[in-house]
Design an enzyme around this catalytic site. Structure first.
Site, PDB file in Angstrom:
ATOM      1  N   LYS B  76      23.633  96.137  32.252  1.00 62.21           N
ATOM      2  CA  LYS B  76      25.050  95.815  32.409  1.00 62.21           C
ATOM      3  C   LYS B  76      25.660  96.881  33.318  1.00 62.21           C
ATOM      4  O   LYS B  76      25.334  98.071  33.209  1.00 62.21           O
ATOM      5  CB  LYS B  76      25.720  95.838  31.030  1.00 62.21           C
ATOM      6  CG  LYS B  76      27.169  95.370  31.040  1.00 62.21           C
ATOM      7  CD  LYS B  76      27.754  95.339  29.621  1.00 62.21           C
ATOM      8  CE  LYS B  76      29.181  94.804  29.610  1.00 62.21           C
ATOM      9  NZ  LYS B  76      29.733  94.744  28.229  1.00 62.21           N
ATOM     10  N   SER B 151      31.920  90.405  26.980  1.00 54.58           N
ATOM     11  CA  SER B 151      31.944  90.834  28.350  1.00 54.58           C
ATOM     12  C   SER B 151      30.566  90.987  28.997  1.00 54.58           C
ATOM     13  O   SER B 151      30.477  91.076  30.215  1.00 54.58           O
ATOM     14  CB  SER B 151      32.674  92.183  28.440  1.00 54.58           C
ATOM     15  OG  SER B 151      31.935  93.182  27.760  1.00 54.58           O
ATOM     16  N   SER B 175      30.932  91.783  22.500  1.00 49.59           N
ATOM     17  CA  SER B 175      30.515  91.577  23.891  1.00 49.59           C
ATOM     18  C   SER B 175      29.014  91.435  24.127  1.00 49.59           C
ATOM     19  O   SER B 175      28.590  91.085  25.222  1.00 49.59           O
ATOM     20  CB  SER B 175      31.038  92.728  24.768  1.00 49.59           C
ATOM     21  OG  SER B 175      32.407  92.540  25.029  1.00 49.59           O
TER      22      SER B 175
END
EC number: 6.3.5.7
Lengths: 481, 486
Positions: B76, B151, B175
């Protein structure tokens, strides 16, 4: 109107830890900009603080030294505001749970009176960096070497009632932190910085007046002058029927005036909240007790010991214990001399005079305590007299060697042979028959006054080497015939 | 090949059935072919990946390395990677190349994994749909008109589409779990403090936690084994030793006590999602588990509590993005205030600005007690609910999200509806316990995740529960049609 001044102080002391409060970067003064920084001090994304336990130990030491409550659970909080030399956009400090709670300090004034000043709290916080406005063609340079340097902010109660008392308090704090070895006390380099809160109220009134805060006053002398100046300014306003604006002011030593920096309306809302990157510091009683047991002797304890152990006066004991370096020098020298009164007189007298002349700290005295002690021994054993000793000290100061070397090389050894002294006196008497006549005709009072003349002549003839203790009785005897 | 597990691929690499360089090329090709439809990557670091793969091959041929050596993964884009652009999905960091490596990525690198690139995300991890990225929305591989969740939407979509074997994510309020649920993959949010946050760009420091996202619980176990553990650079990381996540996978579930919180099955839950969850729970009963209804009475309060605490911390954490030392700086600032104002107004997107303002407000003098302190009190209640429940049961099960993945743009104008997406996930972060999302079926043509929550540091138990379920079901083995096209 008769005004009473109310003063409270915030003193930032920079702790002498090897590394910063929240990173492993070295702490130091005067390094090339931005060379003593890590990701943490630069506020890089994802960087996290790691608390320096050395700073914790120092804070607890201070707490004990001012008889304070130790915060068994203390919490770091973020003080949020934007400034270019504050890289994270917040300062990590302590708010609701400081490491040191309520304590007090007894301060002795020059007139010998003692007053008690309350300590509200002392908390750990990180310093910011520095903004540099020169040499950047109208731009601002940022040096983050100082960023995250550990500070202990010591906050007093508004217990102080005069500029002199304020200075005595700051000196006492200075003396304590240097005794503890937790701050180098170097005010010129900013290791100790003072914010002074001042207000006036009519004598007898209970409520405090509106206060102003003078930021960053950096010497004992400036603290005193800034307070006098601000008292005068506030009194003028109040006496003209005006009101004091609550604001932050700056002291300008060159103009000897304070001027407004920002008013309360411009003050930031710092939005304090507990720092989620650091866990609360939880202390054990053992840890706190162990630090208490290992505290060094503090100024007041040392002064008391000097009085009882060395029979010094309270005044002498206080002066000699006012700094750890001075006290150490005295004790080392006295270990050689073994006469505290003589050592005290010479340390506080001749040595201090030379230090003042050259604006040196006692740590940097060119004559070591050992060598100084050896000089005093030569006074005590009558090798030289006090006057000669001053000259020898001057020579030692200039690096000409030890007391004995200089005495030998310059032939300063005192004349203690009574026969030689008698011969010398006889020569003086023979050379001044009129004065001898006058002396013999005079009454006792007058004779005493005239003795000085003959002593002076003898000392002159002996180039100061005649032992005054011997000259006096022999001279009197011979004059009386 | 792209559908295979880490342990299978590790075996093939070790047997020289395939080299890491070949495997890496295969996945890089899949990214080149498929990612234009998904937008799951912000940066593809092809050259570096091939160098790492070549190094892994050398290591493997000398019989060394771990189960991750030579395996292509992605991170990420909020994990700082030395020398590789790290944007956090924001224009603010559009030019930010960290000179340092996060603990998570450095540990995974040490384990020998090959990093293919950095995945797309909601800006500064703020969002539940991955529509808040400066680099554009990510699409759900199961239906390109749907959101992948957020997210960590880029990581979830990339794993689901077989563009990487596994990926890292972070979970502040759901997330990892919610995008895992929406994309039909397995994701684990560890106990707060289990995985170091050093080098992870902070959203809400007391809630943020990195974790693995992969096709199966077993793959997650391999990744977590490398990621987890004490880090002296993160004061909030735990010194509790890591469990062996792999060797615990096969413990039978006989007698496992499962708690079903009644509050997780109330109003707002899509009945089709509820059915899938209940079917999954029955599957566990077949494996010998005992099911019990429990209560987590303060669940509803988790949304207001979270949306005070997280923005408060964010408002402070994001202050360092000021245009002074790194990141976006506006052109020709006329003074300091102008530089701050415009750099931040230009650099941060709408959702980030919104949360900074909410947080600033909540921490302000006069409001702090009513908002921040109150929220912290609620947080303690929520934690106590979980501690009590987990003293009675081994794990708690429920849905991850009230619905399946929703349409792109369908909730962007209704922030409250968007925030309600997180109702089943937020409380886990507030309590700090670990939780997983496991594929458990399909509703509305989209995947549905089962959430499994456990006690502090019970990651090994959660992975064991998930693995046993996956031994008996094949939901985690489903592949979206678009992924088969390459």
């Amino acid at each position: 109107m008769n005004w009473e001044v109310v003063i409270g102080l915030e003193i930032h002391t920079q702790l002498t830890t090897k590394s910063k409060l929240f990173s492993g970067a070295a702490v130091g003064f005067g390094a090339e900009p931005n060379t003593q920084t890590t990701l943490v001090d630069l506020g890089m994304p994802g960087a996290l603080p790691v608390f320096n336990k050395e700073a914790l130990r120092m804070a607890v030491m201070f707490g004990h030294a001012v008889n304070a409550e130790i915060g068994m659970t203390s919490v770091f909080a973020r003080k949020n505001y934007f400034y270019p030399d504050l890289p994270k956009g917040y300062q990590t400090s302590q708010m609701d749970h400081p490491i040191v709670g309520i304590g007090h300090l007894d301060v002795t004034l020059e007139d010998g009176t003692t007053s008690r000043v309350g300590i509200t709290r002392a908390h750990l916080e990180e310093d910011a960096g520095k903004s540099l406005h020169e040499d950047f063609q109208g731009m601002t340079g940022i040096d983050l070497n100082r960023s995250s340097t550990p500070l202990l902010e010591i906050v007093s109660e508004p217990d102080i009632r005069s500029a002199k008392e304020a200075v005595a308090y700051v000196k006492m704090i200075h003396s304590i932190v240097t005794y503890l070895g937790i701050c180098d006390g170097n005010m010129a380099e900013g290791s100790m910085r003072c914010d002074v809160n001042i207000s006036l109220r009519p004598k007898g009134q209970k409520e405090y007046g509106t206060r102003t805060e003078i930021k960053n006053v950096n010497s004992f002398r400036f603290i005193e002058k800034a307070i006098y100046t601000e008292i005068e300014r506030q009194a003028d306003i109040l006496e003209d029927g005006g009101r004091i604006t609550q604001e932050t002011r700056l002291y300008d030593p060159e103009k000897n005036e304070t001027r407004s920096m920002r008013s309360k309306e411009d003050a930031n809302d710092y939005r304090y909240f507990p720092c989620p990157d650091l866990l609360p510091i939880v202390l054990t009683q053992d840890y706190v007790d162990e630090i208490k047991a290992s505290l060094p002797e503090l100024p007041r304890q040392k002064a008391a010991r000097f009085q009882s152990e060395h029979s010094l006066s309270e005044y002498d004991a206080n002066v000699l214990s006012s700094s750890r370096a001075m006290a150490d020098y005295f004790e080392s020298a006295n270990a050689v001399v073994k006469d505290a009164k003589v050592t005290a007189n010479w340390v506080m007298g001749e040595l201090s005079k030379l230090l003042n002349q050259e604006q040196l700290d006692i740590e940097n005295a060119p004559v070591s305590a050992q060598a100084f002690g050896e000089l005093l021994v030569r006074i005590k054993d009558n090798t030289i007299n006090g006057k000669t000793a001053k000259d020898v000290l001057q020579a030692m100061w200039e690096g000409e060697g030890s007391a004995d070397t200089i005495i030998e090389a310059k032939g300063l050894k005192q004349v203690t042979d009574t026969g030689a002294i008698e011969t010398m006196i006889q020569a003086i008497l023979d050379a001044n028959p009129a004065q001898v006549e006058q002396y013999r005709a005079a009454d006792e009072d007058k004779q005493k006054k005239m003795t000085g003349f003959f002593v002076g002549q003898v000392m002159k003839a002996s180039q100061g080497k005649a032992n005054p203790g011997l000259v006096n009785p022999i001279l009197t005897k011979m004059l009386k015939g | 090949m792209f559908e295979q597990s880490i342990s299978t691929l590790a075996k093939k690499l070790r047997n020289k059935d395939i080299s890491s360089v070949e495997l890496t090329r295969l996945f890089l090709k899949r990214i080149a072919t498929l990612d234009p439809q998904l937008n799951s990557f912000i940066t593809v670091s092809e050259q570096q990946a091939l160098e790492q793969a070549a190094a892994a091959d050398i290591l493997l041929s000398s019989g060394k390395g771990s189960s991750l050596t030579g395996i292509p993964i992605a991170h990420k884009d909020l994990f700082c990677t030395e020398g590789t652009l790290t944007t956090c999905g924001s224009k603010m960091l559009n030019n930010f190349i960290p000179p340092y490596e996060s603990t998570v990525t450095s540990r995974i690198q040490e384990a020998g994994a090959v990093m293919l690139g950095k995945t797309n995300m909601d800006e500064f991890a703020m969002g539940s749909s991955n529509e808040n990225s400066f680099y554009g929305a990510v699409k759900n591989p199961w239906n390109l008109d749907m959101v992948p969740g957020g997210s960590s939407g880029g990581s979830a979509a990339a794993v689901a589409a077989g563009l990487v074997v596994a990926a890292t994510g972070t979970d502040t309020g759901g997330s990892i779990r919610q995008p895992a649920s929406f994309c039909g993959i397995t994701g684990l949010k560890p106990t707060y403090g289990r995985v170091s946050r050093f080098g992870m760009i902070a959203y809400a420091s007391s809630l943020d936690q990195g974790g693995p996202m992969a096709k199966s619980a077993e793959d997650c176990a391999h990744l977590l084994q490398a990621m987890a553990g004490f880090d002296e650079k993160d004061s909030t990381s735990s010194e509790t030793p890591n469990d062996d996540y792999i060797s615990n996978l096969n413990t039978p579930l006989t007698g496992l006590k499962i708690g079903l919180p009644k509050e997780y099955f109330g109003e707002g839950l899509d009945p089709k999602v509820a059915d899938i969850i209940m079917t999954a729970v029955k599957e566990f009963e077949k494996m010998g588990a005992i099911v019990k209804e429990i209560s987590l009475p303060n669940l509803q309060l988790s949304i207001p509590s979270y949306y005070v605490i997280a923005p408060s911390e964010a408002s402070s954490n994001l202050s360092r993005f000021d245009g002074v030392r790194f990141g976006h700086r506006c052109d020709d600032p006329k003074d300091l205030l102008d530089m701050y104002n415009r750099s931040r107004a230009e650099g941060f997107g709408t959702e980030v600005q919104k949360r900074i303002m909410v947080g600033t407000y909540a921490l302000s003098e006069g409001y702090y007690d009513a908002y921040y302190l109150k929220a912290q009190k609620i947080r303690r209640l929520i934690k106590e609910d979980f501690v009590k429940a987990l003293s009675e049961v081994d794990v708690i099960m429920g849905p991850v999200a009230p619905t399946t993945a929703f349409g792109l743009g369908s909730k962007t104008s209704d922030p409250v509806a968007m925030y309600l997406e997180d109702i089943y996930t937020l409380s886990v972060n507030l309590a700090g316990i670990p939780a997983m999302s496991i594929p458990a079926g399909f509703a509305n043509g989209m995947p549905v995740g089962l959430q499994v929550m456990g006690n502090y540091f019970a990651e090994a138990k959660l992975l064991n529960v998930a693995h046993q379920y996956q031994q008996n079901t094949d939901w985690h083995l489903q592949t979206p049609t678009m992924a088969k096209g390459a």
